[in-house]
Design a protein around this motif. Sequence first.
Motif, mmCIF file in Angstrom:
data_model
loop_
_atom_site.group_PDB
_atom_site.id
_atom_site.type_symbol
_atom_site.label_atom_id
_atom_site.label_comp_id
_atom_site.label_asym_id
_atom_site.label_seq_id
_atom_site.Cartn_x
_atom_site.Cartn_y
_atom_site.Cartn_z
ATOM 1 N N LEU A 61 6.530 20.782 -14.160
ATOM 2 C CA LEU A 61 6.246 21.290 -12.985
ATOM 3 C C LEU A 61 6.947 22.585 -12.617
ATOM 4 N N GLY A 62 7.923 23.115 -13.478
ATOM 5 C CA GLY A 62 8.558 24.335 -12.914
ATOM 6 C C GLY A 62 9.666 23.849 -12.076
ATOM 7 N N ILE A 63 9.956 24.783 -11.063
ATOM 8 C CA ILE A 63 10.815 24.593 -10.114
ATOM 9 C C ILE A 63 10.070 23.987 -8.953
ATOM 10 N N HIS A 64 10.552 22.844 -8.345
ATOM 11 C CA HIS A 64 10.093 22.034 -7.101
ATOM 12 C C HIS A 64 11.155 21.475 -6.322
ATOM 13 N N TYR A 65 10.723 21.005 -5.210
ATOM 14 C CA TYR A 65 11.913 20.425 -4.281
ATOM 15 C C TYR A 65 11.510 19.294 -3.974
ATOM 16 N N VAL A 66 12.405 18.155 -3.776
ATOM 17 C CA VAL A 66 12.129 16.863 -3.134
ATOM 18 C C VAL A 66 13.185 16.495 -2.461
ATOM 19 N N ALA A 67 12.693 15.760 -1.139
ATOM 20 C CA ALA A 67 13.325 15.265 -0.237
ATOM 21 C C ALA A 67 13.081 13.443 -0.250
ATOM 22 N N LYS A 68 13.663 12.683 -0.286
ATOM 23 C CA LYS A 68 13.575 11.158 -0.316
ATOM 24 C C LYS A 68 14.257 10.502 0.866
ATOM 25 N N GLY A 69 13.567 9.588 1.467
ATOM 26 C CA GLY A 69 13.760 8.811 2.479
ATOM 27 C C GLY A 69 13.669 7.544 2.177
ATOM 28 N N PRO A 70 14.015 6.413 3.023
ATOM 29 C CA PRO A 70 13.951 4.887 2.621
ATOM 30 C C PRO A 70 12.600 4.653 2.272
ATOM 31 N N ASP A 71 11.725 5.336 3.036
ATOM 32 C CA ASP A 71 10.007 4.757 2.770
ATOM 33 C C ASP A 71 9.146 6.116 2.373
ATOM 34 N N GLU A 72 9.838 7.283 2.125
ATOM 35 C CA GLU A 72 8.997 8.186 1.898
ATOM 36 C C GLU A 72 9.361 9.322 0.895
ATOM 37 N N ARG A 73 8.451 9.825 0.252
ATOM 38 C CA ARG A 73 9.050 11.181 -0.808
ATOM 39 C C ARG A 73 8.224 12.191 -0.512
ATOM 40 N N ILE A 74 8.664 13.509 -0.409
ATOM 41 C CA ILE A 74 8.178 14.462 0.038
ATOM 42 C C ILE A 74 8.563 15.759 -0.946
ATOM 43 N N GLU A 75 7.558 16.298 -1.397
ATOM 44 C CA GLU A 75 7.598 17.360 -2.457
ATOM 45 C C GLU A 75 7.110 18.882 -2.089
ATOM 46 N N VAL A 76 7.673 19.651 -2.257
ATOM 47 C CA VAL A 76 7.148 21.155 -2.221
ATOM 48 C C VAL A 76 7.216 21.750 -3.557
ATOM 49 N N ALA A 91 1.232 27.358 -2.613
ATOM 50 C CA ALA A 91 2.149 26.418 -2.411
ATOM 51 C C ALA A 91 1.790 25.179 -1.803
ATOM 52 N N LEU A 92 2.421 23.993 -2.259
ATOM 53 C CA LEU A 92 1.715 22.416 -1.871
ATOM 54 C C LEU A 92 2.888 21.643 -1.428
ATOM 55 N N VAL A 93 2.444 20.852 -0.457
ATOM 56 C CA VAL A 93 3.287 19.798 0.177
ATOM 57 C C VAL A 93 2.857 18.447 -0.222
ATOM 58 N N MET A 94 3.511 17.732 -0.791
ATOM 59 C CA MET A 94 3.014 16.278 -1.164
ATOM 60 C C MET A 94 3.698 15.160 -0.780
ATOM 61 N N THR A 95 3.180 14.336 0.026
ATOM 62 C CA THR A 95 3.859 13.227 0.738
ATOM 63 C C THR A 95 3.530 12.018 0.035
ATOM 64 N N THR A 96 4.567 10.971 0.039
ATOM 65 C CA THR A 96 4.049 9.530 -0.130
ATOM 66 C C THR A 96 4.979 8.654 0.602
ATOM 67 N N THR A 97 4.330 7.793 1.359
ATOM 68 C CA THR A 97 4.826 7.087 2.230
ATOM 69 C C THR A 97 4.463 5.459 1.760
ATOM 70 N N ALA A 98 5.357 4.693 2.201
ATOM 71 C CA ALA A 98 4.966 2.969 2.004
ATOM 72 C C ALA A 98 3.684 2.522 2.748
ATOM 73 N N ALA A 99 3.648 3.459 4.066
ATOM 74 C CA ALA A 99 2.393 3.262 4.916
ATOM 75 C C ALA A 99 1.882 4.231 5.596
ATOM 76 N N PRO A 100 0.876 4.092 6.106
ATOM 77 C CA PRO A 100 0.576 5.402 6.780
ATOM 78 C C PRO A 100 1.399 5.817 8.051
ATOM 79 N N MET A 117 0.852 -1.122 -0.060
ATOM 80 C CA MET A 117 -0.050 -0.036 -0.149
ATOM 81 C C MET A 117 0.799 1.087 0.085
ATOM 82 N N THR A 118 0.529 2.244 -0.573
ATOM 83 C CA THR A 118 1.255 3.486 -0.584
ATOM 84 C C THR A 118 0.082 4.754 -0.126
ATOM 85 N N ASP A 119 0.724 5.515 0.569
ATOM 86 C CA ASP A 119 -0.308 6.332 1.295
ATOM 87 C C ASP A 119 0.216 7.809 0.641
ATOM 88 N N HIS A 120 -0.638 8.635 0.136
ATOM 89 C CA HIS A 120 -0.453 9.900 -0.328
ATOM 90 C C HIS A 120 -1.235 11.062 0.406
#
Length: 107
Positions: free
Chosen positions: A37-52, A76-85, A1-4
């Motif tokens: 998307l133009g200019i955006h920012y991304v941070a990645k972890g082992p089980d998460e991706r966060i975009e601004v 502005a938006l923050v979007m998160t994707t994680t492997a689980a809630p 499952m992926t949680d957005h």
Amino acid sequence: MTDHHTYGTSSHTADELVRIVSDCLELDFAEHESDYLGIHYVAKGPDERIEVQPNQIPGDEDEDDLYAPEHPTIQALVMTTTAAPDPTLRARLSSIEGLTHLKHESL
């Protein structure tokens, strides 16, 4: 499952928001640029991706489009994707003044 999750603010620009989220979550964001998307920012972890990113994205014929057209006042938006809630991540983002939870999807 992926949680957005999608959060938005009309109080901060994307540049301001990336600094605030970076401090709150203790993450380093990398700046990216794309035609879509133009200019955006991304941070990645082992089980998460966060975009601004800004809600306004480059459109055709020099007219900007909205990434989230259902929220035209959001700057502005923050979007998160994680492997689980991840309730801790949600709580930390909810503590940011002016940041509102807009959408949730689990796939």
